[in-house]
Design a protein around this motif. Structure first.
Motif, PDB file in Angstrom:
ATOM      1  N   PRO A  86       0.093   2.420 -10.530  1.00 42.60           N
ATOM      2  CA  PRO A  86      -1.343   2.252 -10.590  1.00 42.60           C
ATOM      3  C   PRO A  86      -2.226   1.055 -10.363  1.00 42.60           C
ATOM      4  CG  PRO A  86      -0.562   2.113 -12.871  1.00 42.60           C
ATOM      5  CD  PRO A  86       0.756   2.243 -11.704  1.00 42.60           C
ATOM      6  N   LEU A  87      -1.954   0.643  -9.150  1.00 42.42           N
ATOM      7  CA  LEU A  87      -2.213  -0.788  -8.961  1.00 42.42           C
ATOM      8  C   LEU A  87      -2.895  -0.529  -7.288  1.00 42.42           C
ATOM      9  CD1 LEU A  87       0.615  -3.114  -9.921  1.00 42.42           C
ATOM     10  CD2 LEU A  87      -1.774  -2.733 -11.074  1.00 42.42           C
ATOM     11  N   ASP A  88      -3.649  -1.564  -6.669  1.00 40.01           N
ATOM     12  CA  ASP A  88      -3.923  -1.593  -5.490  1.00 40.01           C
ATOM     13  C   ASP A  88      -3.213  -2.730  -4.682  1.00 40.01           C
ATOM     14  OD1 ASP A  88      -5.462  -4.118  -5.596  1.00 40.01           O
ATOM     15  OD2 ASP A  88      -7.200  -2.872  -6.428  1.00 40.01           O
ATOM     16  N   ARG A  89      -3.306  -2.933  -3.536  1.00 42.90           N
ATOM     17  CA  ARG A  89      -2.566  -3.955  -2.923  1.00 42.90           C
ATOM     18  C   ARG A  89      -2.743  -5.605  -3.413  1.00 42.90           C
ATOM     19  NH1 ARG A  89      -4.488  -7.063   1.147  1.00 42.90           N
ATOM     20  NH2 ARG A  89      -6.454  -6.318   1.910  1.00 42.90           N
ATOM     21  N   ARG A  90      -4.189  -5.704  -3.702  1.00 43.16           N
ATOM     22  CA  ARG A  90      -4.508  -6.936  -3.997  1.00 43.16           C
ATOM     23  C   ARG A  90      -3.982  -7.503  -5.562  1.00 43.16           C
ATOM     24  NH1 ARG A  90     -10.872  -7.692  -2.173  1.00 43.16           N
ATOM     25  NH2 ARG A  90     -10.431  -7.564   0.014  1.00 43.16           N
ATOM     26  N   GLN A  91      -4.050  -6.358  -6.122  1.00 43.26           N
ATOM     27  CA  GLN A  91      -3.458  -6.482  -7.700  1.00 43.26           C
ATOM     28  C   GLN A  91      -1.881  -6.742  -7.859  1.00 43.26           C
ATOM     29  OE1 GLN A  91      -4.892  -2.799  -9.002  1.00 43.26           O
ATOM     30  NE2 GLN A  91      -6.311  -3.841 -10.417  1.00 43.26           N
ATOM     31  N   MET A  92      -1.262  -5.893  -6.788  1.00 37.59           N
ATOM     32  CA  MET A  92       0.162  -6.225  -6.464  1.00 37.59           C
ATOM     33  C   MET A  92       0.511  -7.937  -6.035  1.00 37.59           C
ATOM     34  SD  MET A  92       1.775  -2.949  -4.650  1.00 37.59           S
ATOM     35  CE  MET A  92       1.573  -1.334  -5.637  1.00 37.59           C
ATOM     36  N   SER A  98       0.948  -1.353   0.169  1.00 39.34           N
ATOM     37  CA  SER A  98       0.033   0.021  -0.109  1.00 39.34           C
ATOM     38  C   SER A  98       0.774   1.237   0.114  1.00 39.34           C
ATOM     39  CB  SER A  98      -1.009  -0.053   1.253  1.00 39.34           C
ATOM     40  OG  SER A  98      -1.584  -0.944   1.136  1.00 39.34           O
ATOM     41  N   GLU A  99       1.956   1.050   0.416  1.00 39.74           N
ATOM     42  CA  GLU A  99       3.036   2.327   0.262  1.00 39.74           C
ATOM     43  C   GLU A  99       3.600   2.650  -0.840  1.00 39.74           C
ATOM     44  OE1 GLU A  99       4.489   1.396   5.206  1.00 39.74           O
ATOM     45  OE2 GLU A  99       5.764   1.007   3.316  1.00 39.74           O
ATOM     46  N   LEU A 100       3.364   1.893  -1.903  1.00 35.32           N
ATOM     47  CA  LEU A 100       3.783   2.161  -3.223  1.00 35.32           C
ATOM     48  C   LEU A 100       2.552   1.964  -4.065  1.00 35.32           C
ATOM     49  CD1 LEU A 100       7.174   0.129  -3.768  1.00 35.32           C
ATOM     50  CD2 LEU A 100       6.797   2.578  -2.956  1.00 35.32           C
ATOM     51  N   ALA A 101       1.370   1.967  -3.604  1.00 38.08           N
ATOM     52  CA  ALA A 101      -0.024   1.660  -4.617  1.00 38.08           C
ATOM     53  C   ALA A 101      -0.494   3.223  -4.722  1.00 38.08           C
ATOM     54  CB  ALA A 101      -0.860   0.820  -3.860  1.00 38.08           C
ATOM     55  N   LEU A 102      -0.936   3.467  -6.005  1.00 38.10           N
ATOM     56  CA  LEU A 102      -1.827   4.773  -6.103  1.00 38.10           C
ATOM     57  C   LEU A 102      -3.443   4.178  -6.295  1.00 38.10           C
ATOM     58  CD1 LEU A 102       0.374   6.007  -9.295  1.00 38.10           C
ATOM     59  CD2 LEU A 102       0.044   6.996  -6.969  1.00 38.10           C
ATOM     60  N   ARG A 103      -3.811   3.094  -5.772  1.00 40.45           N
ATOM     61  CA  ARG A 103      -5.174   2.850  -5.988  1.00 40.45           C
ATOM     62  C   ARG A 103      -5.381   2.119  -4.580  1.00 40.45           C
ATOM     63  NH1 ARG A 103      -5.822   0.484 -12.026  1.00 40.45           N
ATOM     64  NH2 ARG A 103      -5.678   2.538 -13.343  1.00 40.45           N
ATOM     65  N   VAL A 104      -6.749   1.812  -4.145  1.00 45.51           N
ATOM     66  CA  VAL A 104      -7.036   1.102  -2.859  1.00 45.51           C
ATOM     67  C   VAL A 104      -7.968   0.108  -3.574  1.00 45.51           C
ATOM     68  CG1 VAL A 104      -6.347   2.960  -1.202  1.00 45.51           C
ATOM     69  CG2 VAL A 104      -8.746   2.829  -2.372  1.00 45.51           C
ATOM     70  N   VAL A 105      -8.165  -0.907  -2.558  1.00 48.66           N
ATOM     71  CA  VAL A 105      -9.391  -1.847  -2.776  1.00 48.66           C
ATOM     72  C   VAL A 105     -10.583  -1.055  -2.301  1.00 48.66           C
ATOM     73  CG1 VAL A 105      -9.969  -4.234  -2.062  1.00 48.66           C
ATOM     74  CG2 VAL A 105      -7.629  -3.744  -2.250  1.00 48.66           C
ATOM     75  N   LYS A 106     -11.428  -1.035  -3.191  1.00 45.37           N
ATOM     76  CA  LYS A 106     -12.815  -0.451  -3.066  1.00 45.37           C
ATOM     77  C   LYS A 106     -13.552  -1.092  -1.314  1.00 45.37           C
ATOM     78  CE  LYS A 106     -13.997   0.441  -7.790  1.00 45.37           C
ATOM     79  NZ  LYS A 106     -14.805   0.245  -8.876  1.00 45.37           N
ATOM     80  N   ALA A 107     -13.406  -2.231  -1.206  1.00 47.05           N
ATOM     81  CA  ALA A 107     -14.015  -2.630  -0.148  1.00 47.05           C
ATOM     82  C   ALA A 107     -13.357  -2.122   1.383  1.00 47.05           C
ATOM     83  CB  ALA A 107     -14.163  -4.173  -0.003  1.00 47.05           C
ATOM     84  N   GLU A 108     -12.185  -1.550   1.155  1.00 42.62           N
ATOM     85  CA  GLU A 108     -11.418  -1.157   2.310  1.00 42.62           C
ATOM     86  C   GLU A 108     -11.653   0.347   2.487  1.00 42.62           C
ATOM     87  OE1 GLU A 108      -7.524  -2.627   1.561  1.00 42.62           O
ATOM     88  OE2 GLU A 108      -8.012  -4.693   2.225  1.00 42.62           O
ATOM     89  N   LYS A 109     -12.520   0.799   3.144  1.00 45.93           N
ATOM     90  CA  LYS A 109     -12.999   2.392   3.157  1.00 45.93           C
ATOM     91  C   LYS A 109     -12.011   3.090   4.024  1.00 45.93           C
ATOM     92  CE  LYS A 109     -18.008   0.966   3.142  1.00 45.93           C
ATOM     93  NZ  LYS A 109     -19.386   0.884   3.869  1.00 45.93           N
TER      94      LYS A 109
END
Length: 214
Positions: A130-136, A44-55
């Motif tokens: 341009p990924l979220d942590r799950r995509q990584m 998450s420290e290098l991510a530009l997106r977040v998992v939508k379910a994680e508010k």
């Protein structure tokens, strides 16, 4: 310290690890793995997106900044990385985000992967993805399944901590500084120390100038 001991038991040797990653196809996925490892970062420290379910999360990669500095005449890539699990406690702080400062040698003789990061920065004007942590996580499992079936993005962070301690001789304080952990030197001592640790990359940097194993 228990976590660090467990890392020692699971991490591949520095030579084997580097050889495996070097053998991956060139592309943004490979740079992602090199960046997560070299900066000892959480996904998450290098991510530009977040998992939508994680508010209650935010893309911490948007806060990462970079610059080129010098150490004894040698160029250094200096990165200020927002630390996911820590908050600024000072009353006069402009934000509640805590940063760790990561310094990487630019010389390919001691750290060839820094060049990959610099090329990515030149292309994208940032060292974030341009990924979220799950995509990584999905990409990590895809590319490292032959090496370790339980591989995660956090494994790369663990490998870096292990190699910094075992090969580069980092002290417990230097590991805390690099990983972004809070340093507990004693009752009441950690707050002031943590405030200035991120400014002292010059203290640990000489240890990173050790050539990689042949």
């Amino acid at each position: 310290m228990v976590e660090i001991f467990m890392v020692f038991m699971k991490a591949p040797s520095l030579g084997d690890w580097r050889a495996y990653v070097d053998g991956l196809p060139e592309g943004d996925d490979k740079v992602l793995f090199q960046a997560l490892y070299l900066t000892c970062s959480r996904a998450s420290e290098l991510a530009l997106r977040v998992v939508k379910a994680e508010k209650f999360t935010k893309p911490y990669g948007q806060f990462l900044s970079y610059r080129i500095e010098s150490f004894n005449g040698e160029p250094v890539l200096v990165l200020d990385v927002a630390v996911l699990k820590r908050k600024e406690k000072r009353k006069k702080a402009k934000s509640n985000i805590v940063f760790k400062t990561i310094a990487l040698p630019c010389s390919p003789k001691v750290e060839p992967w820094t060049l990959s990061l610099l090329k990515y920065i030149h292309k994208h004007k940032a060292l974030a993805f341009p990924l979220d942590r799950r995509q990584m996580l999905y990409r990590t499992k895809k590319w490292f399944s032959r090496m370790e079936k339980n591989m995660t993005t956090h494994s790369l962070r663990h490998f870096r901590i292990s190699h910094l301690a075992q090969y580069y001789g980092f002290s417990p304080m230097e590991l805390c500084q690099f990983a972004g952990w809070t340093f507990r030197a004693g009752m009441g001592a950690s707050g002031q120390l943590d405030t200035y640790l991120h400014l002292s990359w010059q203290n640990y940097f000489p240890k990173l100038l050790r050539p990689l194993p042949a």
